[in-house]
Design a protein around this motif. Sequence first.
Motif, short mmCIF file in Angstrom:
data_model
loop_
_atom_site.label_atom_id
_atom_site.label_comp_id
_atom_site.label_asym_id
_atom_site.label_seq_id
_atom_site.Cartn_x
_atom_site.Cartn_y
_atom_site.Cartn_z
N ALA A 276 0.86 -1.18 0.00
CA ALA A 276 0.00 0.00 0.00
C ALA A 276 0.90 1.23 0.00
O ALA A 276 1.77 1.38 0.87
CB ALA A 276 -0.91 0.00 1.22
N ALA B 85 -5.10 -0.72 4.01
CA ALA B 85 -3.88 -1.48 4.29
C ALA B 85 -3.98 -2.31 5.55
O ALA B 85 -3.45 -3.42 5.62
CB ALA B 85 -2.69 -0.53 4.37
N MET C 51 -0.74 -5.41 4.82
CA MET C 51 -0.05 -4.90 3.63
C MET C 51 1.18 -4.13 4.06
O MET C 51 1.16 -3.46 5.10
CB MET C 51 -0.97 -3.99 2.81
N ARG D 215 3.42 -1.03 4.00
CA ARG D 215 3.25 0.39 3.67
C ARG D 215 4.59 0.91 3.17
O ARG D 215 5.59 0.83 3.88
CB ARG D 215 2.77 1.18 4.88
N CYS E 9 -2.76 0.37 -4.08
CA CYS E 9 -2.19 -0.86 -3.51
C CYS E 9 -1.89 -1.83 -4.64
O CYS E 9 -2.69 -1.97 -5.57
CB CYS E 9 -3.10 -1.47 -2.45
#
Length: 290
Positions: free
Chosen positions: A133, A189, A193, A195, A259
């Motif tokens: 993301a 997110a 996910m 970042r 994303c």
Amino acid sequence: MKRYFPESELIINGDGSIFHLHVKPEQLADKVILVGDPGRVDTVAKHFDSRECECASREFRTVTGTYKGKRITVQSTGIGCDNIDIVVNELDALANIDFSTREERDEHRTLTLVRIGTCGGLQPHTPIGTFIASQKSIGFDGLLNFYAGRNDVCDLDFEQAFTEHMRWNRQLCAPYVIDNNAELLDRIAQDDMVRGVTIACGGFFGPQGRQLRIPLADPQQNEKIEAFEYKGLQITNFEMESSALAGLSALLGHKAMTCCMVIANRRAKEANANYKNDIDTLITKVLDRI
């Protein structure tokens, strides 16, 4: 006095749809999922409980329907920030310009825009299959530099640190650094996910450090990118649309983020061309969280 948009600036088709997308204002949902590939529109829309409309023109394909009670539009953009310029401006026009009078609407309508895409990972912790993301996006495309207010929405200190680290070639477009929407980032997110910081490149080969038969102007570009760090942030991935999406949305008052699923790790020199089944997991996460 309301702003008026003449025919040369806002082109409306004879059926009342916007010029490139061929979408009418009433066909646009507040929640929009953007995909590059027109074929991926059906990959997203197959999860819908119902479909209310479908439109197609060139690389731009649109389906609006419902998913678990949420009205959602899925829109293909094609490849590149130049196409994002078309799509985001036309989506905003559908939301915030009255097509009957060609005037700006009294109340601003905020869209939620989430791009689902694929990317190349640049760090050891972004192997093939990772969902990234974008917390920040760096635009190598130069698109946002054509718009007033660019400096108001960009991270100028990050830009300076990056250009100094890269010893930026002045023949290239000035890079811009833009934050993706923080609230939307947290919502999409969550905790599954990575970042990261995403570079949106102006091409797939040379701009991303790929060399076939033409030598690169800066053969060390990717090594410098991989080594860059700013306030604990590293550059995690390459793709081709996230900076324009985040930048234009910030200027227009919309929430946006990108994303992506890593399908190649440039550092490990590995790639997975058969990724299409795996990306469905990312699609369902976004549909549930948007």
